[in-house]
Enzyme design. Structure first.
Site, mmCIF file in Angstrom:
data_model
loop_
_atom_site.group_PDB
_atom_site.id
_atom_site.type_symbol
_atom_site.label_atom_id
_atom_site.label_comp_id
_atom_site.label_asym_id
_atom_site.label_seq_id
_atom_site.Cartn_x
_atom_site.Cartn_y
_atom_site.Cartn_z
ATOM 1 C CB ALA A 13 7.994 -0.631 13.364
ATOM 2 N N GLY B 89 5.755 3.894 12.405
ATOM 3 C CA GLY B 89 6.298 4.076 13.671
ATOM 4 C C GLY B 89 7.128 5.610 13.482
ATOM 5 C CD GLU C 11 1.472 1.457 11.360
ATOM 6 O OE1 GLU C 11 0.871 2.480 10.585
ATOM 7 O OE2 GLU C 11 2.226 1.852 12.078
HETATM 8 N N1 COA Z 1 11.452 -2.100 7.704
HETATM 9 C C1 COA Z 1 12.255 -2.540 7.213
HETATM 10 N N2 COA Z 1 13.079 -2.233 6.129
HETATM 11 C C2 COA Z 1 12.315 -1.375 5.535
HETATM 12 C C3 COA Z 1 11.249 -0.575 5.833
HETATM 13 C C4 COA Z 1 10.717 -1.056 7.105
HETATM 14 N N3 COA Z 1 9.696 -0.400 7.554
HETATM 15 N N4 COA Z 1 10.876 0.475 5.060
HETATM 16 C C5 COA Z 1 11.834 0.467 3.829
HETATM 17 N N5 COA Z 1 12.862 -0.825 4.273
HETATM 18 C C6 COA Z 1 14.147 -1.171 3.541
HETATM 19 C C7 COA Z 1 13.508 -1.812 2.277
HETATM 20 O O1 COA Z 1 13.459 -3.113 2.521
HETATM 21 C C8 COA Z 1 14.780 -1.726 1.436
HETATM 22 O O2 COA Z 1 15.849 -2.748 1.875
HETATM 23 P P1 COA Z 1 16.833 -3.609 1.067
HETATM 24 O O3 COA Z 1 17.320 -2.403 0.173
HETATM 25 O O4 COA Z 1 17.637 -4.409 1.814
HETATM 26 O O5 COA Z 1 15.767 -4.347 0.172
HETATM 27 C C9 COA Z 1 15.243 -0.244 1.743
HETATM 28 O O6 COA Z 1 14.698 0.024 2.957
HETATM 29 C C10 COA Z 1 14.880 0.623 0.798
HETATM 30 O O7 COA Z 1 13.327 0.612 0.541
HETATM 31 P P2 COA Z 1 12.619 0.302 -0.777
HETATM 32 O O8 COA Z 1 11.453 -0.091 -0.463
HETATM 33 O O9 COA Z 1 13.625 -0.285 -1.786
HETATM 34 O O10 COA Z 1 12.428 1.838 -1.125
HETATM 35 P P3 COA Z 1 11.561 2.479 -2.375
HETATM 36 O O11 COA Z 1 11.784 4.089 -2.520
HETATM 37 O O12 COA Z 1 11.037 1.678 -3.288
HETATM 38 O O13 COA Z 1 10.028 2.619 -1.285
HETATM 39 C C11 COA Z 1 8.921 3.002 0.941
HETATM 40 C C12 COA Z 1 10.090 3.391 -0.255
HETATM 41 C C13 COA Z 1 8.942 3.779 2.090
HETATM 42 C C14 COA Z 1 7.510 3.292 0.092
HETATM 43 C C15 COA Z 1 8.839 1.558 1.093
HETATM 44 O O14 COA Z 1 10.080 1.199 1.480
HETATM 45 C C16 COA Z 1 7.700 1.041 2.118
HETATM 46 O O15 COA Z 1 6.647 0.932 1.928
HETATM 47 N N6 COA Z 1 8.329 0.731 3.417
HETATM 48 C C17 COA Z 1 7.561 0.337 4.321
HETATM 49 C C18 COA Z 1 6.581 1.486 4.939
HETATM 50 C C19 COA Z 1 5.837 0.660 6.063
HETATM 51 O O16 COA Z 1 4.756 -0.174 5.875
HETATM 52 N N7 COA Z 1 5.899 1.084 7.405
HETATM 53 C C20 COA Z 1 5.093 0.659 8.129
HETATM 54 C C21 COA Z 1 5.865 -0.561 9.079
HETATM 55 S S1 COA Z 1 4.748 -0.698 10.389
#
Ligand code: COA
Length: 261
Positions: free
Chosen positions: A67, A112, A135
Site C-alpha cells: 500500500a 498489499g 507491516e
Molecule cells: N509506498 C509508497 N512508495 C513506495 C513504496 C510504498 N509501499 N514502496 C516503494 N515506494 C517508492 C519509494 O518511496 C521510492 O520513491 P522515490 O523514488 O520517490 O523516493 C520508489 O518507490 C523506489 O523505492 P526504493 O525504496 O528507492 O527502492 P529500493 O530498491 O531501494 O527498495 C523496497 C525496494 C521494496 C525494498 C522498498 O521500496 C520498500 O521497503 N518499500 C516498502 C515496502 C513495504 O513496507 N510495504 C508495505 C506497505 S504497508
C-alpha cells in the site's frame, strides 16, 4: 486514452492481462489504484472475452511494493478502518470473480501486493521475487486480508511466523511452502503463466466456472457442506450440452468442441 491512470489492460486470447503500472513507486497501491482495480474487476466479471485474468506489475523489479505508505501515514483511525475495508472489498472482487485470476509475481510483492496475490486463484513467481508482509515493521498489521488469507494458503504456523516477523521470503522458499505454484526465470514468467491459462481455457467453460466455484466457495464451508455443494454443481453441470460433448468426444477419440452451454 485509457480509462485507467495506473493500470494497463491488454486482451489475450480469451483472457485479459492486467499490469499494475506505477513503476516510479514500485507499483505501490495508492487510493487511485485501488479504485481502478475495483472498476477493472467489476468489468472483468461480466466481460465475455475475459475468461481468466493474468495480473503482474510494471517493470522488472516489483509486482507491487505494498500500500502507498505516503497515503497511509496521513490517515486518522477512521480513515484507516475505511481504507482497510475498501482494500478488502476490492480484493474480494478478485477472489470471488468466478474466473481464474493468476498472479505472476515479477519482483517485490510486499504488504498489499502480497495480499493482492493471495486473493488470486493461484500464483507464479519469477526467480527474483521477494514476498512478505512487512507491516509490523511499520507499526501496523496487514489490512487487506493478509492475516486471513495467508493462513488458509500456507497453514497457520507458517503464516503467523511471516506476519509476526514481517520477513521477506525469496521465490524458492515461497514455492517450498506452497505460496506460489511455480518459479520461472524472469523472461519465462509471463509466457509460462500464459501457457497455464491456455491449459485451463482448453477445458469446458462451464466446467471451469463451476470447478472454480466449488474450490473457492467450498473451501469456506465445512467439508460436509462443501461436499453437498460439489454434488449440487455436479448435478447442474450434467444438464449442459458441454458435458455430453466432452464425453462423446472421448468415446469418439476426438477433441471436444465445447460451446459453453
Ligand atoms: N509506498 C509508497 N512508495 C513506495 C513504496 C510504498 N509501499 N514502496 C516503494 N515506494 C517508492 C519509494 O518511496 C521510492 O520513491 P522515490 O523514488 O520517490 O523516493 C520508489 O518507490 C523506489 O523505492 P526504493 O525504496 O528507492 O527502492 P529500493 O530498491 O531501494 O527498495 C523496497 C525496494 C521494496 C525494498 C522498498 O521500496 C520498500 O521497503 N518499500 C516498502 C515496502 C513495504 O513496507 N510495504 C508495505 C506497505 S504497508
Amino acid at each position: 486514452m485509457s480509462e485507467y491512470q495506473n493500470l494497463l489492460v491488454e486482451p489475450g486470447d480469451g483472457w485479459t492481462e492486467l499490469t499494475i503500472h506505477r513503476p516510479d513507486k514500485l507499483n505501490a497501491l495508492n487510493d487511485q489504484t485501488i479504485a481502478e482495480l475495483g472498476r477493472f474487476f467489476d468489468w472483468a466479471r461480466t466481460d465475455e472475452g475475459t475468461r481468466a485474468v493474468l495480473v503482474t506489475g510494471s517493470g522488472e523489479k516489483a509486482f507491487i511494493a505494498g500500500a502507498d505508505i505516503s497515503e497511509l501515514v496521513k490517515m486518522t483511525a477512521l480513515d484507516a478502518e475505511q481504507s482497510s475495508r475498501k482494500g478488502q472489498e476490492t480484493f474480494d472482487k478478485i477472489e470471488y470473480l468466478g474466473k481464474p485470476v493468476i498472479a505472476a509475481i515479477n519482483g517485490f510483492a510486499l504488504g498489499g501486493g502480497c495480499e493482492l496475490a493471495l486473493a488470486c486463484t493461484f500464483r507464479t513467481a519469477s526467480e527474483n521475487a521477494q514476498i512478505g508482509l512487512p507491516e509490523v515493521g511499520l507499526g501496523i498489521l496487514p489490512g487487506y486480508g493478509g492475516t486471513q488469507r495467508l493462513p488458509r494458503i500456507v497453514g497457520r504456523g507458517i503464516a503467523a511466523e511471516l506476519v509476526l516477523t514481517g520477513q521477506r521470503i525469496p521465490a524458492a522458499e515461497a514455492h517450498r511452502i506452497g505460496l506460489v505454484n511455480h518459479v520461472f526465470s524472469q523472461e519465462e514468467l509471463i509466457p509460462k503463466s500464459r501457457e497455464i491459462i491456455q491449459k485451463i481455457l482448453r477445458n469446458g467453460p462451464i466446467a471451469i466456472r463451476m470447478a472454480q466455484e466449488a474450490v473457492v466457495h467450498g473451501s469456506e464451508m465445512t467439508q460436509a457442506d462443501g461436499l453437498r455443494y460439489e454434488a449440487t454443481l455436479f448435478g447442474l453441470i450434467s444438464a449442459s450440452d458441454d458435458m455430453h460433448e466432452g464425453m462423446q468426444a472421448f468415446l469418439e477419440k476426438r477433441k471436444p468442441n465445447f460451446k459453453g452451454c
